[in-house]
Design a protein around this motif. Structure first.
Motif, PDB file in Angstrom:
ATOM      1  N   VAL A 275       0.358  -0.945  -0.161  1.00  0.00           N
ATOM      2  CA  VAL A 275       0.069   0.296  -0.093  1.00  0.00           C
ATOM      3  C   VAL A 275       1.189   0.835  -0.243  1.00  0.00           C
ATOM      4  CG1 VAL A 275      -1.566   1.338   1.446  1.00  0.00           C
ATOM      5  CG2 VAL A 275      -1.930  -0.585   1.400  1.00  0.00           C
ATOM      6  N   ASP A 276       0.503   2.498  -0.718  1.00  0.00           N
ATOM      7  CA  ASP A 276       1.309   4.003  -1.156  1.00  0.00           C
ATOM      8  C   ASP A 276       2.878   3.489  -1.269  1.00  0.00           C
ATOM      9  OD1 ASP A 276      -0.739   4.931   0.334  1.00  0.00           O
ATOM     10  OD2 ASP A 276      -0.071   4.737   2.599  1.00  0.00           O
ATOM     11  N   ALA A 277       3.374   2.439  -1.840  1.00  0.00           N
ATOM     12  CA  ALA A 277       4.355   2.074  -2.822  1.00  0.00           C
ATOM     13  C   ALA A 277       4.278   2.663  -3.625  1.00  0.00           C
ATOM     14  CB  ALA A 277       4.380   0.766  -3.242  1.00  0.00           C
ATOM     15  N   GLY A 278       2.980   3.201  -4.753  1.00  0.00           N
ATOM     16  CA  GLY A 278       2.896   4.321  -5.085  1.00  0.00           C
ATOM     17  C   GLY A 278       1.939   3.463  -6.932  1.00  0.00           C
ATOM     18  N   LYS A 279       1.855   2.649  -6.508  1.00  0.00           N
ATOM     19  CA  LYS A 279       1.120   1.731  -7.816  1.00  0.00           C
ATOM     20  C   LYS A 279       0.498   3.069  -8.806  1.00  0.00           C
ATOM     21  CE  LYS A 279      -0.480  -1.250  -5.315  1.00  0.00           C
ATOM     22  NZ  LYS A 279      -0.029  -0.841  -3.475  1.00  0.00           N
ATOM     23  N   SER A 280      -0.800   3.948  -7.542  1.00  0.00           N
ATOM     24  CA  SER A 280      -1.605   4.202  -8.870  1.00  0.00           C
ATOM     25  C   SER A 280      -0.738   5.393  -9.966  1.00  0.00           C
ATOM     26  CB  SER A 280      -2.619   4.967  -7.901  1.00  0.00           C
ATOM     27  OG  SER A 280      -2.376   4.169  -7.156  1.00  0.00           O
ATOM     28  N   THR A 281       0.021   6.036  -8.600  1.00  0.00           N
ATOM     29  CA  THR A 281       0.344   6.928  -9.357  1.00  0.00           C
ATOM     30  C   THR A 281       1.269   6.568 -10.704  1.00  0.00           C
ATOM     31  OG1 THR A 281       1.240   7.546  -7.184  1.00  0.00           O
ATOM     32  CG2 THR A 281       2.136   9.273  -8.838  1.00  0.00           C
ATOM     33  N   MET A 282       2.265   5.171 -10.146  1.00  0.00           N
ATOM     34  CA  MET A 282       2.941   5.007 -11.642  1.00  0.00           C
ATOM     35  C   MET A 282       2.543   4.652 -12.337  1.00  0.00           C
ATOM     36  SD  MET A 282       5.861   2.020 -11.549  1.00  0.00           S
ATOM     37  CE  MET A 282       4.706   1.117 -12.670  1.00  0.00           C
TER      38      MET A 282
ATOM     39  N   LEU B  95      12.290   7.262  -5.878  1.00  0.00           N
ATOM     40  CA  LEU B  95      13.514   7.389  -6.089  1.00  0.00           C
ATOM     41  C   LEU B  95      14.654   9.244  -6.036  1.00  0.00           C
ATOM     42  CD1 LEU B  95      16.334   4.635  -8.288  1.00  0.00           C
ATOM     43  CD2 LEU B  95      15.969   4.908  -5.907  1.00  0.00           C
ATOM     44  N   ASP B  96      13.189   9.962  -6.741  1.00  0.00           N
ATOM     45  CA  ASP B  96      13.022  11.319  -6.381  1.00  0.00           C
ATOM     46  C   ASP B  96      13.423  11.486  -4.745  1.00  0.00           C
ATOM     47  OD1 ASP B  96      10.384  10.763  -6.822  1.00  0.00           O
ATOM     48  OD2 ASP B  96      10.323  12.011  -5.824  1.00  0.00           O
ATOM     49  N   MET B  97      12.989  10.393  -4.294  1.00  0.00           N
ATOM     50  CA  MET B  97      12.694  11.162  -2.700  1.00  0.00           C
ATOM     51  C   MET B  97      14.262  10.483  -1.581  1.00  0.00           C
ATOM     52  SD  MET B  97       9.061  10.172  -1.229  1.00  0.00           S
ATOM     53  CE  MET B  97       9.347  10.660   0.308  1.00  0.00           C
TER      54      MET B  97
HETATM   55  P1  GDP Z   1      -0.694   3.192  -4.337  1.00  0.00           P
HETATM   56  O1  GDP Z   1      -1.425   2.664  -3.243  1.00  0.00           O
HETATM   57  O2  GDP Z   1       0.741   1.689  -4.568  1.00  0.00           O
HETATM   58  O3  GDP Z   1      -1.374   2.504  -4.977  1.00  0.00           O
HETATM   59  O4  GDP Z   1       0.158   4.145  -3.865  1.00  0.00           O
HETATM   60  P2  GDP Z   1      -0.088   6.241  -4.734  1.00  0.00           P
HETATM   61  O5  GDP Z   1       0.428   5.829  -6.299  1.00  0.00           O
HETATM   62  O6  GDP Z   1      -1.250   6.094  -4.149  1.00  0.00           O
HETATM   63  O7  GDP Z   1       1.029   6.622  -4.328  1.00  0.00           O
HETATM   64  C1  GDP Z   1       1.041   6.639  -2.273  1.00  0.00           C
HETATM   65  C2  GDP Z   1       2.044   8.449  -2.022  1.00  0.00           C
HETATM   66  O8  GDP Z   1       3.296   8.199  -2.748  1.00  0.00           O
HETATM   67  C3  GDP Z   1       0.968   9.832  -2.519  1.00  0.00           C
HETATM   68  O9  GDP Z   1       0.604  10.458  -1.702  1.00  0.00           O
HETATM   69  C4  GDP Z   1       1.926   9.843  -4.269  1.00  0.00           C
HETATM   70  O10 GDP Z   1       1.449  11.398  -4.277  1.00  0.00           O
HETATM   71  C5  GDP Z   1       3.012   9.527  -3.736  1.00  0.00           C
HETATM   72  N1  GDP Z   1       3.757   8.937  -4.593  1.00  0.00           N
HETATM   73  C6  GDP Z   1       4.302   8.242  -5.432  1.00  0.00           C
HETATM   74  N2  GDP Z   1       4.874   7.914  -6.494  1.00  0.00           N
HETATM   75  C7  GDP Z   1       5.617   8.564  -5.996  1.00  0.00           C
HETATM   76  C8  GDP Z   1       7.369   9.147  -6.863  1.00  0.00           C
HETATM   77  O11 GDP Z   1       7.578   8.107  -7.279  1.00  0.00           O
HETATM   78  N3  GDP Z   1       7.928   9.954  -5.492  1.00  0.00           N
HETATM   79  C9  GDP Z   1       7.067  10.841  -4.522  1.00  0.00           C
HETATM   80  N4  GDP Z   1       8.160  11.423  -4.254  1.00  0.00           N
HETATM   81  N5  GDP Z   1       6.323  10.528  -4.825  1.00  0.00           N
HETATM   82  C10 GDP Z   1       5.114   9.673  -5.049  1.00  0.00           C
END
Ligand code: GDP
Length: 440
Positions: free
Chosen positions: A42-49, A179-181
């Motif tokens: 959860v929150d690994a960034g699946k949606s965003t990616m 990785l930007d973080m």
């Molecule tokens: P999911 O639960 O795996 O679908 O995760 P989300 O896509 O909802 O991302 C969780 C949080 O991580 C959100 O606040 C995003 O903005 C942040 N996030 C996702 N990808 C990145 C990234 O590459 N860099 C940074 N700095 N934040 C990210």
């Protein structure tokens, strides 16, 4: 025999062009098709990616992404990209790359991709199982930020990797995200890569089937476009898209007997029995006789769509819509297997499987899931515990199987279902996944 086949006289059989489908396939070889699941903590960034990937592929535009993203978060339905991205209207799609809303499909120059799930947080595992049971490969998203990778490894990173492997998925692309973080620290990337390589090899992924790509889903670095951040210059390997395009459809011998699982069954203008799904093995063409299991009824292919285009034939790996004739709708259900009448899949109410346990297993009631098929059953016997890596018998007739271990188990079902070796199945109990694995 005449009395048994009244349907045959109702309408003429569909005309077959008697094509040699395999040579047609060779001649027309265009884009390949590949299906995948996206997994990770959860929150690994699946949606965003995924959202960013589709955005960079010009499948969707930024405004739509933001709007839908907000909506998705407001209703708390899912933070996964597809839930919102795929809900869009056709006008919003740019030319060159297309996406099919109903089937979660998008297309690049070389490949037609199908994303096999659109999970929200709540009901992620069942969705993932359905997806993994058909996937050619998986994208595992890992949060590289400080502490997050370590937390993920204790959490879903590990569980998901084991689950997809035990479901027979052999290729995995690890997107080392955010990785930007960590200022694009190569050291951090290598550390994660080393630890994950070790873990994935223990989970019996072969090294040649594992790829690591350092990305930032948020900024779109190394997804479709290479990162322009000077701090990221050390990475010169493939982008995520390049890794995606390397995927070869797995285990779908075109020459094997036809197997297709019915994902959806509905009525259309073309036919009262229209079936959609992916061809798992073999091929078919207009005019072919098919056998539907478990009903054991025959049907004929009146017409078909292969990867959304009207076609005369289709092969393993393609998603198809079949308009059937000479069969009553009551004989075709979601989860059924459509096969070659000359080499049909057998029906059975008992099977042996190699199962990875997620929970304690003893003789107990279980729900058996195979793709979209669910059947009630019971673990009847546990002949052996197996070595996780070699598969050799480690202990005979254990009383109980512990979570994280692999065992050979015998399951008795309450009804006859189409079964054969190599199928990916999952056992659930009380709403939890208790085991997953392959039929022997
Ligand atoms: P999911 O639960 O795996 O679908 O995760 P989300 O896509 O909802 O991302 C969780 C949080 O991580 C959100 O606040 C995003 O903005 C942040 N996030 C996702 N990808 C990145 C990234 O590459 N860099 C940074 N700095 N934040 C990210």
């Amino acid at each position: 025999a005449g009395a048994e086949e009244p349907k045959a006289v109702e309408a003429p059989l569909p005309k077959s062009r008697n094509l040699d489908v395999l040579s047609e396939f060779e001649r027309h070889k265009g884009k390949k098709s590949a299906s995948f699941v996206v997994v990770g903590h959860v929150d690994a960034g699946k949606s965003t990616m995924m959202g960013r990937l589709l955005l960079d592929l010009k499948v969707v535009d930024q405004r739509a992404v933001e709007k839908l993203r907000k909506e998705a978060h407001t209703i708390g339905k899912s933070s996964f990209a597809l839930a919102w991205v795929l809900d869009q209207h056709a006008e919003e799609r740019a030319r060159g790359v297309t996406i099919d809303i109903a089937t979660n499909r998008f297309e690049t120059d070389k490949t037609i991709f199908t994303i096999l799930d659109a999970p929200g947080h709540q009901d992620f595992i069942p969705n993932m199982i359905a997806g993994a049971s058909q996937a050619d490969f998986a994208i595992l998203v890992i949060d590289a930020s400080v502490g997050a990778f370590e937390a993920g490894l204790k959490g879903q990173t590990r569980e998901h990797s084991l689950l997809i492997r035990s479901m027979g998925v052999s290729r995995i692309i690890v997107a080392v995200n955010k990785l930007d973080m960590v200022s694009w620290s190569q050291e951090r990337f290598e550390e994660i890569k080393n630890q994950m390589s070790g873990f994935l090899s223990m989970a019996s992924f072969q090294a040649k089937n594992v790829a690591f790509v350092p990305v930032s889903g948020l900024h779109g670095d190394n997804l479709v476009h290479r990162s322009s951040d000077p701090a990221a210059a050390w990475y010169t390997g493939p982008t995520l898209l390049e890794e995606l395009e390397k995927s070869e459809p797995s285990g779908r011998a075109l020459t094997n007997p036809l197997r297709m699982t019915a994902s959806e069954v509905y009525r259309t203008m073309q036919s009262p029995v229209t079936v959609s799904g992916r061809i798992d093995a073999g091929s078919l063409q207009v005019g072919d006789a098919l056998l539907v299991q478990p009903s054991g009824e025959k049907a004929y292919v009146k017409s078909l769509l292969a990867d959304d285009m009207p076609a005369d034939w289709a092969v393993a790996g393609q998603s198809v819509v079949l308009h059937l004739s000479h069969i009553d709708p009551i004989h075709v259900r979601v989860g059924d297997i459509i096969c070659d009448p000359a080499k049909p899949i057998a029906r059975a109410d008992r099977f042996t499987m190699k199962a990875l346990a997620f929970d304690f297993l003893t003789p107990m009631q279980v729900d058996v899931h195979r793709g979209r098929l669910h059947a009630a059953g019971r673990i009847e016997a546990i002949p052996a515990l197996l070595d996780k890596v070699t598969g050799a018998v480690a202990k005979k007739k254990p009383k109980i199987v512990k979570p994280g271990t692999v065992a050979r188990i015998v399951v008795q079902l309450e009804s006859q279902v189409p079964l054969e070796a190599g199928q990916r199945v999952v056992l659930r109990s009380g709403g939890q996944t208790v085991a997953a694995g392959l039929l022997e």
